[in-house]
Design a protein around this motif. Structure first.
Motif, mmCIF file in Angstrom:
data_model
loop_
_atom_site.group_PDB
_atom_site.id
_atom_site.type_symbol
_atom_site.label_atom_id
_atom_site.label_comp_id
_atom_site.label_asym_id
_atom_site.label_seq_id
_atom_site.Cartn_x
_atom_site.Cartn_y
_atom_site.Cartn_z
ATOM 1 N N VAL A 35 -23.210 8.585 -12.766
ATOM 2 C CA VAL A 35 -24.048 7.602 -13.459
ATOM 3 C C VAL A 35 -23.635 6.212 -12.999
ATOM 4 O O VAL A 35 -22.445 5.948 -12.753
ATOM 5 C CB VAL A 35 -23.945 7.743 -14.992
ATOM 6 C CG1 VAL A 35 -22.522 7.569 -15.474
ATOM 7 C CG2 VAL A 35 -24.877 6.769 -15.701
ATOM 8 N N ALA A 79 -25.841 -2.579 -25.174
ATOM 9 C CA ALA A 79 -26.028 -1.215 -24.693
ATOM 10 C C ALA A 79 -26.443 -1.264 -23.230
ATOM 11 O O ALA A 79 -27.323 -2.037 -22.860
ATOM 12 C CB ALA A 79 -27.088 -0.499 -25.519
ATOM 13 N N ILE A 80 -25.800 -0.465 -22.394
ATOM 14 C CA ILE A 80 -26.140 -0.434 -20.976
ATOM 15 C C ILE A 80 -26.465 0.994 -20.561
ATOM 16 O O ILE A 80 -26.048 1.964 -21.198
ATOM 17 C CB ILE A 80 -25.015 -1.003 -20.084
ATOM 18 C CG1 ILE A 80 -23.697 -0.244 -20.296
ATOM 19 C CG2 ILE A 80 -24.822 -2.491 -20.360
ATOM 20 C CD1 ILE A 80 -22.585 -0.682 -19.346
ATOM 21 N N ASP A 81 -27.217 1.122 -19.482
ATOM 22 C CA ASP A 81 -27.584 2.425 -18.934
ATOM 23 C C ASP A 81 -27.971 2.213 -17.478
ATOM 24 O O ASP A 81 -27.996 1.065 -16.992
ATOM 25 C CB ASP A 81 -28.728 3.039 -19.725
ATOM 26 C CG ASP A 81 -28.800 4.557 -19.560
ATOM 27 O OD1 ASP A 81 -28.012 5.113 -18.778
ATOM 28 O OD2 ASP A 81 -29.661 5.180 -20.213
ATOM 29 N N GLY A 82 -28.275 3.284 -16.785
ATOM 30 C CA GLY A 82 -28.641 3.162 -15.382
ATOM 31 C C GLY A 82 -28.997 4.507 -14.799
ATOM 32 O O GLY A 82 -29.042 5.522 -15.501
ATOM 33 N N LYS A 92 -20.907 12.474 -25.271
ATOM 34 C CA LYS A 92 -22.162 13.210 -25.063
ATOM 35 C C LYS A 92 -21.904 14.556 -24.394
ATOM 36 O O LYS A 92 -22.597 15.543 -24.666
ATOM 37 C CB LYS A 92 -23.097 12.356 -24.214
ATOM 38 C CG LYS A 92 -24.476 12.930 -23.966
ATOM 39 C CD LYS A 92 -25.220 12.121 -22.911
ATOM 40 C CE LYS A 92 -25.311 10.650 -23.284
ATOM 41 N NZ LYS A 92 -26.066 9.861 -22.271
ATOM 42 N N GLU A 104 -20.649 8.230 -23.036
ATOM 43 C CA GLU A 104 -20.933 9.222 -22.002
ATOM 44 C C GLU A 104 -19.978 10.410 -22.095
ATOM 45 O O GLU A 104 -20.383 11.570 -21.911
ATOM 46 C CB GLU A 104 -20.836 8.578 -20.617
ATOM 47 C CG GLU A 104 -21.937 7.582 -20.320
ATOM 48 C CD GLU A 104 -23.307 8.226 -20.220
ATOM 49 O OE1 GLU A 104 -23.438 9.253 -19.521
ATOM 50 O OE2 GLU A 104 -24.246 7.709 -20.853
ATOM 51 N N ARG A 148 -28.984 8.105 -12.774
ATOM 52 C CA ARG A 148 -28.060 9.235 -12.892
ATOM 53 C C ARG A 148 -28.359 10.285 -11.833
ATOM 54 O O ARG A 148 -29.497 10.437 -11.401
ATOM 55 C CB ARG A 148 -28.181 9.864 -14.281
ATOM 56 C CG ARG A 148 -27.855 8.913 -15.414
ATOM 57 C CD ARG A 148 -28.329 9.427 -16.774
ATOM 58 N NE ARG A 148 -27.987 8.462 -17.811
ATOM 59 C CZ ARG A 148 -26.832 8.443 -18.455
ATOM 60 N NH1 ARG A 148 -25.929 9.378 -18.199
ATOM 61 N NH2 ARG A 148 -26.578 7.509 -19.353
ATOM 62 N N PRO A 151 -24.365 2.554 -14.352
ATOM 63 C CA PRO A 151 -25.017 1.648 -15.315
ATOM 64 C C PRO A 151 -25.292 0.273 -14.726
ATOM 65 O O PRO A 151 -24.527 -0.225 -13.896
ATOM 66 C CB PRO A 151 -23.990 1.565 -16.453
ATOM 67 C CG PRO A 151 -22.674 1.834 -15.786
ATOM 68 C CD PRO A 151 -22.973 2.858 -14.723
ATOM 69 N N HIS A 152 -26.394 -0.316 -15.154
ATOM 70 C CA HIS A 152 -26.681 -1.707 -14.827
ATOM 71 C C HIS A 152 -25.778 -2.594 -15.687
ATOM 72 O O HIS A 152 -25.640 -2.360 -16.893
ATOM 73 C CB HIS A 152 -28.137 -2.052 -15.132
ATOM 74 C CG HIS A 152 -29.137 -1.138 -14.496
ATOM 75 N ND1 HIS A 152 -29.159 -0.876 -13.140
ATOM 76 C CD2 HIS A 152 -30.162 -0.416 -15.041
ATOM 77 C CE1 HIS A 152 -30.163 -0.043 -12.876
ATOM 78 N NE2 HIS A 152 -30.774 0.253 -14.007
ATOM 79 N N PHE A 162 -19.757 2.177 -23.332
ATOM 80 C CA PHE A 162 -20.568 3.053 -22.494
ATOM 81 C C PHE A 162 -19.784 4.297 -22.094
ATOM 82 O O PHE A 162 -20.294 5.426 -22.194
ATOM 83 C CB PHE A 162 -21.037 2.299 -21.251
ATOM 84 C CG PHE A 162 -21.778 3.155 -20.271
ATOM 85 C CD1 PHE A 162 -23.123 3.442 -20.463
ATOM 86 C CD2 PHE A 162 -21.144 3.682 -19.159
ATOM 87 C CE1 PHE A 162 -23.813 4.254 -19.559
ATOM 88 C CE2 PHE A 162 -21.825 4.484 -18.252
ATOM 89 C CZ PHE A 162 -23.162 4.766 -18.458
#
Length: 228
Positions: free
Chosen positions: A51, A4-7, A100, A97, A9, A53-54, A93
């Motif tokens: 967005v 799972a990745i995120d970063g 969502k 997104e 926004r 993401p890392h 990812f």
């Protein structure tokens, strides 16, 4: 199971997102490296969420940074293995997104820098439905042994691509832009390019303006100069 990745926004300036722009950073950086561009582009794309993401792995050569895949040599096979290994994580990812927001692929654009450009082109050109556009800074279109398509099913329509590169790039030579543009043309992908004179491995103001206008055009957004 994919990581799972995120970063970081930046929300749509209008308060109502209709597009999603995903930044993919370079080797040894993280999502914070590019998200500021989203703040600058809000004037051009007021209805876009941004967005960055890392990447999923810690960078072996820069412990405080991240990598989409390891890079120890300039062997094309290493890059080909890398983009294929990292693609499921990025796909997951993007799917999340879009879901969502209740968006489809035509609300998506990918923007990459360096290794992130490799990921943007590889992943974007293999989505079941093409994103609205792919913008690549200082990168290269990675191909495997099965050139020219390298195991890619054609998309209808294919995404427009803009490649931007520094003329004096010391890490990925400027010739990579021309080779990439040629290989994309061979695959039937409409490709534009811009070479920034005197620029090394980076993004200059001209490249940012070209990129913003390309994305606005890709999304069908009218830009009125002087009224930003």
């Amino acid at each position: 199971m994919t990581a799972a990745i995120d970063g970081p926004r930046v929300a749509a300036k209008s308060g109502k997102a209709r597009q999603l722009v995903v930044f993919l950073h370079g080797f040894g950086a993280d999502g914070n490296d590019l998200i500021e561009i989203g703040r600058q582009w809000r004037a051009f794309l007021p209805d876009a969420d941004f967005v960055a993401p890392h990447a999923p792995e810690r960078c072996a050569m820069s412990p405080t940074g991240r990598q989409w895949f390891p890079l120890f040599t300039r062997d094309p096979d290493e890059r080909w293995r890398g983009v294929n290994a990292a693609r499921p994580t990025l796909d997951a990812f993007l799917d999340a997104e879009l879901a969502k927001r209740g968006f489809d692929e035509r609300s998506l654009a990918l923007v990459g820098f360096s290794q992130g450009t490799m990921m943007a082109l590889h992943t974007g050109l293999r989505r079941a439905t093409a994103p609205r556009g792919i913008l690549g800074y200082s990168g290269i279109h990675v191909l495997g042994a099965a050139q020219p398509g390298s195991e890619r099913a054609p998309q209808t329509p294919p995404p427009p691509v803009l490649l931007v590169h520094g003329e004096e790039d010391e890490l990925i030579p400027a010739e990579a832009l021309l080779l990439s543009a040629s290989s994309l043309a061979d695959m039937g992908v409409p490709t534009q390019w811009h070479m920034s004179a005197g620029l090394g491995h980076g993004i200059d103001n001209a490249g940012l303006i070209h990129g913003a206008l390309f994305l606005a055009q890709s999304f069908g957004v009218k830009v009125e100069f002087g009224r930003r």
